[in-house]
Design an enzyme around this catalytic site. Structure first.
Site: not given
Length: 326
Positions: A181, A233
């Site tokens: 991610s 992230h």
């Protein structure tokens, strides 16, 4: 991370910026060179292959012989999944992920296993996690690779994943972390900086910007749920955002066609002044940011000691869950 990325790169040069020539000797091609995307599909295949290896090593039936702890999809043999109570994403055990290279601050800091900052981005917690990330990679990565080539996409992907791992290690000390991610958010960040640095060549620039910001905001908001490493992230996004200014500026109109243009048409600089400024500023911030973060990490600094509210960026407690859960 999940969510489809819409086509936000409808490009075009404004009519007022496109000079016309009456002579047929000066023909300017409006179409951009399209690269063949092969790196992104290979990354997808590599992630699937790594997941199969992890499941082979996990061998749930051997390590969960008890009836009350039976594996899911036992017909898959040693590739069957851990009990859903242990891993609801249909994947291996946390101990297997840790053994195969999951991000663990304690091992990075005290056992000098810095390689985990890279290996963790190739591991996934389960089938659901893997499918969500790979679909996102296909939607985002293939389009970027077609426009900018495999070298730049590869650099953005790997460095963004690395940047996400560093930030995660600085703030998450109790749990392991896996997943691509951070690298995927890096590609999103690069898309945003590419839009900004090449602002003048967009036709629907405001719509493109708003669409991209909404997509980023939705995906980042998912990160405040438990069991989601939002620091990876954020770190990946910031890294990709800065790299985008360095690697993805487009030459000003007329530069590539300059040898075929009339003598009176002279494009002196390949890039505009603001593109050079963004390039230099982003490069400095990248170098300083990585240096400071790595020094803090390998000196045992805890990011939460320097930012007492930052833990809310990764998990916001509610009546339905607690952020201290593993």
């Amino acid at each position: 991370m999940s969510g489809e990325v819409e086509d936000v790169e409808n490009r075009g040069v404004k009519d007022r910026e496109r000079p016309s020539y009456s002579s047929s000797s000066y023909v300017i091609e409006d179409s951009e060179t399209q690269w063949t995307s092969w790196l992104v599909p290979m990354v997808v295949v590599a992630n699937v292959g790594v997941f199969l290896v992890v499941m082979f090593v996990n061998n749930c039936p051997k390590h969960n012989p008890r009836i009350e702890g039976k594996c899911e999809a036992r017909f898959l043999g040693r590739f069957s999944f851990q009990p859903l109570k242990e891993n609801p994403l249909f994947g291996p055990s946390s101990s297997t992920l840790e053994k195969m290279g999951a991000l663990d601050w304690d091992k990075v800091e005290h056992k000098h296993q810095g390689w985990r900052l890279f290996t963790c981005i190739w591991l996934h917690a389960g089938v659901i996690h893997l499918v969500a990330n790979m679909l996102s990679l296909v939607f985002i990565g293939i389009r970027i690779e077609q426009q900018f080539g495999f070298v730049r996409v590869g650099i953005i992907y790997l460095l963004s994943g690395f940047g996400g791992s560093i930030l995660s290690s600085l703030f998450i000390r109790k749990n392991i972390s896996v997943g691509a991610s951070g690298a995927l958010f890096g590609l999103l960040g690069a898309m945003l900086s590419e839009l900004i640095t090449n602002w003048t060549i967009y036709t629907n620039k405001v719509a493109a910007l708003l669409t991209l910001l909404v997509i980023i905001a939705i995906n980042l908001s998912i990160g405040i749920l438990p069991h989601v490493d939002n620091f990876a992230h954020i770190g990946g996004f910031l890294t990709g955002f800065l790299i985008g200014f360095v690697l993805m500026p487009r030459p000003r109109f007329g530069w590539l066609e300059q040898p075929n243009l009339p003598a009176r048409v002279n494009v002196k600089s390949k890039y505009k002044a603001y593109q050079y400024m963004l390039w230099l500023l982003s490069l400095v911030l990248l170098i300083v940011g990585f240096t400071v973060a790595l020094v803090m990490l390998f000196h045992g600094e805890n990011g939460n000691d320097h930012c007492h509210w930052c833990h809310y960026l990764s998990c916001v407690p509610s009546s339905r869950w607690h952020c201290e859960e593993n």
